[in-house]
Write a protein that holds these residues in place. Structure first.
Motif, PDB file in Angstrom:
ATOM      1  N   UNK A   1      -0.208   1.049 -23.806  1.00 58.40           N
ATOM      2  CA  UNK A   1      -0.341   0.212 -22.613  1.00 58.40           C
ATOM      3  C   UNK A   1      -0.884   1.059 -21.460  1.00 58.40           C
ATOM      4  N   UNK A   2      -1.647   0.417 -20.589  1.00 55.35           N
ATOM      5  CA  UNK A   2      -2.176   1.090 -19.411  1.00 55.35           C
ATOM      6  C   UNK A   2      -2.002   0.191 -18.200  1.00 55.35           C
ATOM      7  N   UNK A   3      -1.384   0.728 -17.158  1.00 53.15           N
ATOM      8  CA  UNK A   3      -1.243  -0.007 -15.898  1.00 53.15           C
ATOM      9  C   UNK A   3      -2.316   0.486 -14.934  1.00 53.15           C
ATOM     10  N   UNK A   4      -2.892  -0.442 -14.189  1.00 54.01           N
ATOM     11  CA  UNK A   4      -3.915  -0.069 -13.208  1.00 54.01           C
ATOM     12  C   UNK A   4      -3.836  -1.030 -12.035  1.00 54.01           C
ATOM     13  N   UNK A   5      -4.539  -0.674 -10.956  1.00 53.14           N
ATOM     14  CA  UNK A   5      -4.481  -1.525  -9.763  1.00 53.14           C
ATOM     15  C   UNK A   5      -5.865  -1.716  -9.191  1.00 53.14           C
ATOM     16  N   UNK A   6      -6.007  -2.799  -8.470  1.00 52.92           N
ATOM     17  CA  UNK A   6      -7.226  -3.082  -7.714  1.00 52.92           C
ATOM     18  C   UNK A   6      -6.797  -3.239  -6.265  1.00 52.92           C
ATOM     19  N   UNK A   7      -7.094  -2.227  -5.457  1.00 56.52           N
ATOM     20  CA  UNK A   7      -6.643  -2.242  -4.064  1.00 56.52           C
ATOM     21  C   UNK A   7      -7.199  -3.437  -3.301  1.00 56.52           C
ATOM     22  N   UNK A   8      -8.459  -3.712  -3.507  1.00 57.18           N
ATOM     23  CA  UNK A   8      -9.112  -4.767  -2.735  1.00 57.18           C
ATOM     24  C   UNK A   8      -8.513  -6.133  -3.047  1.00 57.18           C
ATOM     25  N   UNK A   9      -8.135  -6.324  -4.314  1.00 57.90           N
ATOM     26  CA  UNK A   9      -7.606  -7.623  -4.727  1.00 57.90           C
ATOM     27  C   UNK A   9      -6.083  -7.678  -4.675  1.00 57.90           C
ATOM     28  N   UNK A  10      -5.444  -6.549  -4.339  1.00 56.36           N
ATOM     29  CA  UNK A  10      -3.972  -6.493  -4.309  1.00 56.36           C
ATOM     30  C   UNK A  10      -3.394  -6.983  -5.631  1.00 56.36           C
TER      31      UNK A  10
ATOM     32  N   UNK B   1       2.760   3.761  -8.494  1.00 58.24           N
ATOM     33  CA  UNK B   1       2.942   3.963  -7.065  1.00 58.24           C
ATOM     34  C   UNK B   1       1.597   3.698  -6.409  1.00 58.24           C
ATOM     35  N   UNK B   2       1.589   2.752  -5.484  1.00 55.19           N
ATOM     36  CA  UNK B   2       0.326   2.204  -5.038  1.00 55.19           C
ATOM     37  C   UNK B   2      -0.589   3.229  -4.367  1.00 55.19           C
TER      38      UNK B   2
ATOM     39  N   UNK C   1       0.806  -1.220   0.000  1.00 60.38           N
ATOM     40  CA  UNK C   1       0.000   0.000   0.000  1.00 60.38           C
ATOM     41  C   UNK C   1       0.834   1.263   0.000  1.00 60.38           C
ATOM     42  N   UNK C   2       2.089   1.185   0.414  1.00 57.23           N
ATOM     43  CA  UNK C   2       2.943   2.378   0.403  1.00 57.23           C
ATOM     44  C   UNK C   2       4.053   2.259  -0.619  1.00 57.23           C
ATOM     45  N   UNK C   3       4.004   1.243  -1.443  1.00 59.16           N
ATOM     46  CA  UNK C   3       5.108   0.992  -2.351  1.00 59.16           C
ATOM     47  C   UNK C   3       4.748   1.137  -3.800  1.00 59.16           C
ATOM     48  N   UNK C   4       5.326   0.264  -4.600  1.00 64.94           N
ATOM     49  CA  UNK C   4       5.128   0.324  -6.037  1.00 64.94           C
ATOM     50  C   UNK C   4       5.054  -1.076  -6.611  1.00 64.94           C
ATOM     51  N   UNK C   5       4.385  -1.156  -7.733  1.00 66.02           N
ATOM     52  CA  UNK C   5       4.390  -2.383  -8.528  1.00 66.02           C
ATOM     53  C   UNK C   5       4.666  -2.009  -9.963  1.00 66.02           C
TER      54      UNK C   5
ATOM     55  N   UNK D   1       6.615  -7.013 -10.767  1.00 67.55           N
ATOM     56  CA  UNK D   1       7.510  -6.780  -9.640  1.00 67.55           C
ATOM     57  C   UNK D   1       6.812  -5.918  -8.601  1.00 67.55           C
ATOM     58  N   UNK D   2       7.233  -6.071  -7.350  1.00 61.42           N
ATOM     59  CA  UNK D   2       6.615  -5.303  -6.268  1.00 61.42           C
ATOM     60  C   UNK D   2       7.653  -4.966  -5.205  1.00 61.42           C
ATOM     61  N   UNK D   3       7.444  -3.837  -4.550  1.00 65.77           N
ATOM     62  CA  UNK D   3       8.372  -3.404  -3.506  1.00 65.77           C
ATOM     63  C   UNK D   3       7.652  -2.413  -2.610  1.00 65.77           C
ATOM     64  N   UNK D   4       8.032  -2.393  -1.352  1.00 67.82           N
ATOM     65  CA  UNK D   4       7.431  -1.441  -0.418  1.00 67.82           C
ATOM     66  C   UNK D   4       7.999  -0.040  -0.576  1.00 67.82           C
ATOM     67  N   UNK D   5       9.071   0.103  -1.332  1.00 68.57           N
ATOM     68  CA  UNK D   5       9.682   1.413  -1.552  1.00 68.57           C
ATOM     69  C   UNK D   5       9.161   1.975  -2.872  1.00 68.57           C
ATOM     70  N   UNK D   6       8.450   3.052  -2.816  1.00 71.08           N
ATOM     71  CA  UNK D   6       7.832   3.583  -4.035  1.00 71.08           C
ATOM     72  C   UNK D   6       8.852   4.152  -5.020  1.00 71.08           C
ATOM     73  N   UNK D   7      10.029   4.522  -4.530  1.00 65.01           N
ATOM     74  CA  UNK D   7      10.994   5.174  -5.417  1.00 65.01           C
ATOM     75  C   UNK D   7      11.603   4.223  -6.427  1.00 65.01           C
ATOM     76  N   UNK D   8      11.435   2.915  -6.239  1.00 63.72           N
ATOM     77  CA  UNK D   8      12.022   1.970  -7.198  1.00 63.72           C
ATOM     78  C   UNK D   8      11.172   1.818  -8.453  1.00 63.72           C
TER      79      UNK D   8
END
Length: 123
Positions: free
Chosen positions: A68-77, A52-53, A30-34, A97-104
């Motif tokens: 291309x379009x990137x999107x997220x579903x918070x409820x489904x992670x 950035x999540x 929730x505070x990172x990036x995918x 890929x996923x990380x808790x650090x949004x800057x990556x």
């Protein structure tokens, strides 16, 4: 233990569309990036799109911007990559890929990676 499971790859003709999904389990980001990366045979892994999540800010490689379009579903992670107007040069293994650090978000420095899904675009 973080797991990223990609799905949605396949074979499509040039000009077609595919939607990739990446479901994260084990923790939330929730505070990172995918992000999505791809690697074609004989080439280095390259950044495709990232998000950035918490803010929902999105980033794209120039080669896919507008297609291309990137999107997220918070409820489904889960994060998605909608790919339209596909070209043969989009052929690659696509990795989530996923990380808790949004800057990556635009880098290859993510801590967690999926196993990859093949996308093949025929001409």
């Amino acid at each position: 233990q973080v797991q990223l499971v990609e799905s949605g790859g396949g074979l499509v003709q040039a000009g077609g569309s595919l939607r990739l999904s990446c479901a994260a389990s084990g923790r939330t980001f929730s505070t990172g990036a995918m992000g999505w990366f791809r690697q074609a045979p004989g080439k280095e892994r390259e950044f495709v799109a990232g998000i950035k999540w918490s803010a929902g800010s999105t980033y794209y490689a120039d080669s896919v911007k507008g297609r291309f379009t990137i999107s997220r579903d918070n409820a489904e992670n889960t994060v998605y990559l909608q790919m339209n107007s596909l070209k043969p040069e989009d052929t690659a293994v696509y990795y989530c890929a996923a990380d808790q650090r949004s800057w990556v978000v635009r880098t290859t420095g993510y801590a967690h990676w999926g196993q990859g899904t093949q996308v093949t675009v025929s001409s």
